[in-house]
Design an enzyme around this catalytic site. Structure first.
Site, PDB file in Angstrom:
ATOM      1  N   GLY A  40       0.815  -1.212   0.000  1.00 50.08           N
ATOM      2  CA  GLY A  40       0.000   0.000   0.000  1.00 50.08           C
ATOM      3  C   GLY A  40       0.840   1.249   0.000  1.00 50.08           C
ATOM      4  O   GLY A  40       0.588   2.198  -0.756  1.00 50.08           O
ATOM      5  N   ASN A 180       0.104 -10.436 -11.729  1.00 48.17           N
ATOM      6  CA  ASN A 180       1.167 -10.915 -12.602  1.00 48.17           C
ATOM      7  C   ASN A 180       0.746 -12.269 -13.189  1.00 48.17           C
ATOM      8  O   ASN A 180      -0.323 -12.796 -12.855  1.00 48.17           O
ATOM      9  CB  ASN A 180       2.514 -10.982 -11.876  1.00 48.17           C
ATOM     10  CG  ASN A 180       2.538 -11.970 -10.717  1.00 48.17           C
ATOM     11  OD1 ASN A 180       1.828 -12.991 -10.720  1.00 48.17           O
ATOM     12  ND2 ASN A 180       3.353 -11.688  -9.710  1.00 48.17           N
ATOM     13  N   GLY A 223       6.285  -6.815 -20.667  1.00 44.59           N
ATOM     14  CA  GLY A 223       5.173  -5.879 -20.821  1.00 44.59           C
ATOM     15  C   GLY A 223       3.939  -6.286 -20.054  1.00 44.59           C
ATOM     16  O   GLY A 223       4.016  -6.710 -18.899  1.00 44.59           O
ATOM     17  N   GLY A 250       6.170  -3.944  -9.360  1.00 50.50           N
ATOM     18  CA  GLY A 250       4.744  -4.145  -9.583  1.00 50.50           C
ATOM     19  C   GLY A 250       3.905  -3.091  -8.884  1.00 50.50           C
ATOM     20  O   GLY A 250       2.881  -2.640  -9.406  1.00 50.50           O
ATOM     21  N   ASP A 251       4.334  -2.677  -7.695  1.00 53.32           N
ATOM     22  CA  ASP A 251       3.619  -1.628  -6.970  1.00 53.32           C
ATOM     23  C   ASP A 251       3.752  -0.284  -7.678  1.00 53.32           C
ATOM     24  O   ASP A 251       2.796   0.500  -7.733  1.00 53.32           O
ATOM     25  CB  ASP A 251       4.153  -1.518  -5.543  1.00 53.32           C
ATOM     26  CG  ASP A 251       3.876  -2.761  -4.725  1.00 53.32           C
ATOM     27  OD1 ASP A 251       2.897  -3.466  -5.033  1.00 53.32           O
ATOM     28  OD2 ASP A 251       4.646  -3.030  -3.783  1.00 53.32           O
TER      29      ASP A 251
END
Length: 311
Positions: A40, A180, A223, A250-251
C-alpha cells in the site's frame, strides 16, 4: 480526492546476496539497507509521485519504524489518514540477488489492525475517483472498502497480491484487476475451475475478464496484457533496461496506472484508455528497477515523462 489507497505499510529490511538461500542454507550478505515499503505504501507513493492527489488509509505502529514511514509519505506529498497503533509496524525481510530477483517474507504487524472502516474513512473512499487495493491487509477490510467505493461510483482497482482466494462479494465490486502471470494462473484455477497449464498470458487475461471486470496481467520485462470484457485484448510492449532490483516494480506499476487513469478523466474503462494507462505504468516500472529499494526507486512524474520522451 483523486486517488485513495487502502493498504499496508512496512519497513523493508533488504539484504543483497549473490543468490537467494535455499532451505537450510546460510549465505553471507554483500550489503544491507532498510527503507520504507509495503504494497500500500509503495503504491500510494507511486501514485503521488506520478502526479495524483493521493490519500492513504493505513494502520502503522506508534514506533520508530512508523515514524520513518510517516516521514517518507509526507515527503512524497501523500495525504495521510493513519491509525497509529500499539502493535509494531509491519516489516519485510527481502533478499535481492545478483540477477535483481528477490524473495520476501512479511510480518504484517500493525497492518492487521486495519479493521472496521470508520465513518471518516468511508467518506474519504466515497469522495475518491479511484480506489486502489491490495491483499496485505485483512480481507474483510478490502471487501468493505471496495463495497463503499462501488456504491459511491468510485473506480475500484484491485492488485490481487499477495495472492489469496477472492470472495464473491469482492469480485462483484472490482472494475480493474491487476495481477502478474503467476497470480493470474492461480486465479483462473480458483475462479474459473480451469487448469491454467499451457494457457498463454492472453488466454489467462481473457478467462479472468469473463468474470465481468477489466484485467491487466503484468509480464515484467515483456510488458503486459490488457483485457476488457466484450472488447478483447491488447498487448503492451515491455522495456529492456539494466535492472538492479525488481522489488516494488509491480507496486510502482499499479500506482502509476491509477494516477494516469485518474488523469485521463475517462468516464468508461475502455480498452484504449487502459492500454494508455498501462503504457505509462510500464515506463514508471522500468525506471524503478534501475534503482535499489522499493520506495526509494519510485520515479517522479518528471522522470517518467523525460524517460518516455527518449523511447
Amino acid at each position: 480526492m483523486s486517488v485513495v489507497v487502502v493498504g499496508s505499510a512496512n519497513l523493508d529490511l533488504v539484504y543483497r546476496v549473490e543468490r537467494i538461500p535455499a532451505a537450510g542454507e546460510t549465505v553471507l550478505a554483500k550489503g544491507f539497507d532498510s527503507a520504507p515499503g509495503g504494497k500500500g505504501n509503495n503504491q500510494v507513493t507511486a501514485a503521488a509521485r506520478a502526479g495524483a492527489d493521493a490519500s492513504f488509509i493505513a494502520a502503522i505502529g506508534a514506533d520508530a519504524a512508523g515514524d520513518r514511514l510517516v516521514a517518507s509519505l509526507v515527503d512524497s506529498g501523500v495525504d495521510l489518514h493513519l491509525r497509529r497503533t500499539d502493535a509494531p509496524s509491519g516489516t519485510a525481510v527481502i533478499y535481492v540477488d545478483d540477477r535483481a530477483e528477490n524473495s520476501i517474507v512479511v510480518d504484517s504487524g500493525a497492518n492487521r489492525m486495519l479493521k472496521d472502516l470508520t465513518a471518516d474513512e468511508r467518506a474519504i473512499i466515497g469522495d475518491a475517483r479511484v480506489l486502489l487495493l491490495q491483499l496485505e491487509t485483512p480481507p474483510e477490510t478490502v471487501a468493505a472498502a471496495a463495497a463503499v467505493a462501488r456504491a459511491a461510483g468510485t473506480i475500484v482497482v484491485l492488485n490481487a497480491a499477495p495472492i489469496r482466494t477472492l470472495s464473491p462479494a469482492l469480485l462483484q465490486t472490482i472494475d480493474v484487476l491487476v495481477v502478474n502471470e503467476h497470480e493470474a494462473a492461480l486465479l483462473v484455477e480458483d475462479l474459473r475451475d480451469e487448469d491454467p497449464a499451457g494457457l498463454s498470458e492472453q488466454a489467462l487475461a481473457t478467462a479472468l475478464a469473463e468474470s465481468g471486470f477489466a484485467v491487466i496481467v503484468t509480464l515484467g520485462v515483456r510488458g503486459a496484457v490488457v483485457s476488457v470484457p466484450s472488447a478483447g485484448n491488447a498487448f503492451v510492449e515491455g522495456l529492456t533496461v539494466d535492472a538492479v532490483d525488481t522489488t516494488g516494480a509491480g507496486d510502482t506499476f499499479c500506482g502509476a496506472l491509477v494516477a494516469e487513469l485518474e488523469r485521463s478523466g475517462a468516464s468508461a474503462l475502455d480498452l484504449g484508455t487502459l492500454v494508455r494507462c498501462a503504457e505509462f505504468a510500464t515506463v514508471a516500472a522500468a525506471l524503478s528497477v534501475q534503482r535499489p529499494g522499493a520506495v526509494p526507486s519510485i520515479p517522479t512524474l518528471a522522470e517518467i515523462q523525460a524517460f518516455r520522451a527518449t523511447l
